[in-house]
Design an enzyme around this catalytic site. Structure first.
Site, mmCIF file in Angstrom:
data_model
loop_
_atom_site.group_PDB
_atom_site.id
_atom_site.type_symbol
_atom_site.label_atom_id
_atom_site.label_comp_id
_atom_site.label_asym_id
_atom_site.label_seq_id
_atom_site.Cartn_x
_atom_site.Cartn_y
_atom_site.Cartn_z
ATOM 1 N N TYR A 7 19.555 29.084 4.367
ATOM 2 C CA TYR A 7 18.567 30.073 4.820
ATOM 3 C C TYR A 7 18.671 30.320 6.318
ATOM 4 O O TYR A 7 18.877 29.376 7.092
ATOM 5 C CB TYR A 7 17.161 29.602 4.489
ATOM 6 C CG TYR A 7 16.827 29.740 3.028
ATOM 7 C CD1 TYR A 7 16.699 30.995 2.436
ATOM 8 C CD2 TYR A 7 16.655 28.606 2.236
ATOM 9 C CE1 TYR A 7 16.410 31.121 1.088
ATOM 10 C CE2 TYR A 7 16.363 28.721 0.887
ATOM 11 C CZ TYR A 7 16.243 29.979 0.321
ATOM 12 O OH TYR A 7 15.970 30.099 -1.008
ATOM 13 N N LYS A 51 0.852 -1.208 0.000
ATOM 14 C CA LYS A 51 0.000 0.000 0.000
ATOM 15 C C LYS A 51 0.884 1.253 0.000
ATOM 16 O O LYS A 51 2.123 1.141 0.030
ATOM 17 C CB LYS A 51 -0.897 -0.023 1.231
ATOM 18 C CG LYS A 51 -0.147 0.167 2.543
ATOM 19 C CD LYS A 51 -1.080 0.052 3.731
ATOM 20 C CE LYS A 51 -0.312 0.234 5.018
ATOM 21 N NZ LYS A 51 -1.133 -0.081 6.192
HETATM 22 C C1 LIG Z 1 -0.605 -1.374 6.597
HETATM 23 C C2 LIG Z 1 -1.242 -2.605 6.993
HETATM 24 C C3 LIG Z 1 -0.478 -3.744 7.262
HETATM 25 C C4 LIG Z 1 1.038 -3.754 7.214
HETATM 26 O O1 LIG Z 1 1.546 -2.987 8.248
HETATM 27 P P1 LIG Z 1 3.113 -2.995 8.583
HETATM 28 O O2 LIG Z 1 3.157 -2.520 9.964
HETATM 29 O O3 LIG Z 1 3.740 -2.039 7.624
HETATM 30 O O4 LIG Z 1 3.585 -4.363 8.398
HETATM 31 C C5 LIG Z 1 -1.148 -4.909 7.605
HETATM 32 N N1 LIG Z 1 -2.496 -4.944 7.679
HETATM 33 C C6 LIG Z 1 -3.267 -3.865 7.420
HETATM 34 C C7 LIG Z 1 -4.745 -3.982 7.524
HETATM 35 C C8 LIG Z 1 -2.673 -2.657 7.080
HETATM 36 O O5 LIG Z 1 -3.432 -1.599 6.829
#
Ligand SMILES: *Cc1c(COP(=O)(O)O)cnc(C)c1O
Length: 358
Positions: A252, A32
């Site tokens: 800056y 994701k």
């Molecule tokens: C983002 C997510 C994960 C993975 O999370 P990590 O901590 O990056 O491993 C697993 N399950 C769900 C539902 C998520 O939204």
């Protein structure tokens, strides 16, 4: 030119390490947030080459990208519960597994498409976004018994405190497992049962179940120490070497002044690329404000330094980081214009840069 480089060797190490820990448990790679900044399709393809066959996404665009680059029999699970019928239809056509966290969500899928749709049921043990509450066992039972065109092939939950609070996570795990047991005893075929993200996976070996959903662990970037290798660094070069007299400033606000005659290397990496950009901490509770203040006070005593690797040495960034540049103190170091340098930037904050796996 700036490039964000991922070492294939380190990625393979992390996958191997996680696979050993997982044993018989399946790994679902979470790609994701555009593959945590690495590009959902590109990252998934690298993972497939390492033997990963199951993937999780949260956007239609990511699912499309994955379908283009992965072999057809790879499974894709959409972690978000969707309400747009057009999105649901397209995902069903792409044979993406959907998440169902309420009877209404189940109904919406059935109304959106005639196609048979595979779904995972979602249980809410504390995240409070999508999911059946642990008290809604009967409702779940009704859906299991009369699921129409929905093919239930999994059930899962997601822990809100897995990174920081083992006691709460254990209690939530028990709640989830009680519900699973209730449904199984009533004759439901639930398929794949899963609950762990990276933190829960690394901290609670007893919770691995049938599958685990790993994102940040693949990148080796966890909020606690692990044996994993942190992935990703910016490769850039020294664009200019400046010999400045004592008292001259850089950047800056002129917050840095040369205490002696100094040599600065000018590197064309700045805030637009994600350097020294960090997320805004969530301080909605008083206790988090206090913790934040304590952290700031600590920083006052021991100010964190951003460093750049030049010829095997770590050199400090000095002055304010600009939008496009940073200045590095290389006084006394043997280095040349055009020489390669590397910087650590979290890929989540990476912007305006090509990503390369090598
Ligand atoms: C983002 C997510 C994960 C993975 O999370 P990590 O901590 O990056 O491993 C697993 N399950 C769900 C539902 C998520 O939204």
């Amino acid at each position: 030119m700036n490039t964000y480089v991922i070492s294939r060797e380190d990625l393979a190490f992390n996958v191997g390490f996680l696979r050993t820990k997982a044993g018989k448990t399946d790994i679902w790679a979470v790609v994701k947030a555009n593959g945590y900044g690495l590009g959902a399709g590109a990252f998934a393809k690298e993972l497939e080459a390492l033997g990963i066959r199951n993937f999780c996404v949260t956007e239609l665009s990511e699912a499309r990208e994955l379908r283009q680059v992965l072999t057809e029999d790879c499974q894709i699970l959409m972690l978000r519960q969707l309400c747009d019928p057009a999105e649901i239809r397209e995902l069903a056509q792409e044979k993406v597994i959907l998440t169902v966290g309420s009877s209404r969500a189940a109904q919406r899928i059935c109304e959106a498409t005639e196609l048979p749709v595979r779904v995972h049921l979602k249980v809410d043990v504390g995240m409070g976004r999508y999911g059946f509450l642990p008290s809604e066992g009967e409702e779940l039972l009704r859906i299991c018994r009369d699921s129409g065109d929905l093919q239930i092939c999994g059930i899962y939950t997601h822990f809100p405190c897995a990174f920081c609070d083992d006691k709460t996570t254990k209690a939530q795990f028990e709640e989830f497992m009680d519900l699973v047991k209730y449904l199984k005893e009533a004759g439901c075929d639930l398929g794949c049962v899963h609950c762990c993200n990276s933190s829960a996976f690394l901290r609670h070996p007893t919770m691995h179940l049938d599958a685990v959903r790993l994102g940040s662990a693949l990148l080796g970037r966890m909020p606690f120490a692990t044996e994993l290798r942190p992935l990703g660094m910016v490769e850039s070069c020294i664009e200019e070497l400046r010999h400045l007299p004592k008292g001259h400033s850089t950047g800056y606000g002129s917050v840095w002044r040369a205490k002696r005659e100094s040599t600065l290397a000018i590197i064309p990496v700045g805030r637009v690329h994600g350097l020294r950009v960090v997320g805004q901490p969530d301080r909605s509770r008083a206790i988090d404000c206090i913790r934040g203040m304590v952290q700031e006070l600590r920083n006052l005593l021991k100010r964190p330094v951003t460093t750049v690797r030049i010829g095997g040495k770590s050199c400090p960034v000095v002055g304010a980081v600009g939008s496009l540049h940073c200045a590095v103190d290389v006084t006394g170091l043997d280095c040349q214009v055009g020489q390669k340098v590397t910087l650590n930037v979290n890929p989540m904050y990476l912007k305006n840069m090509e990503v390369q796996f090598r």
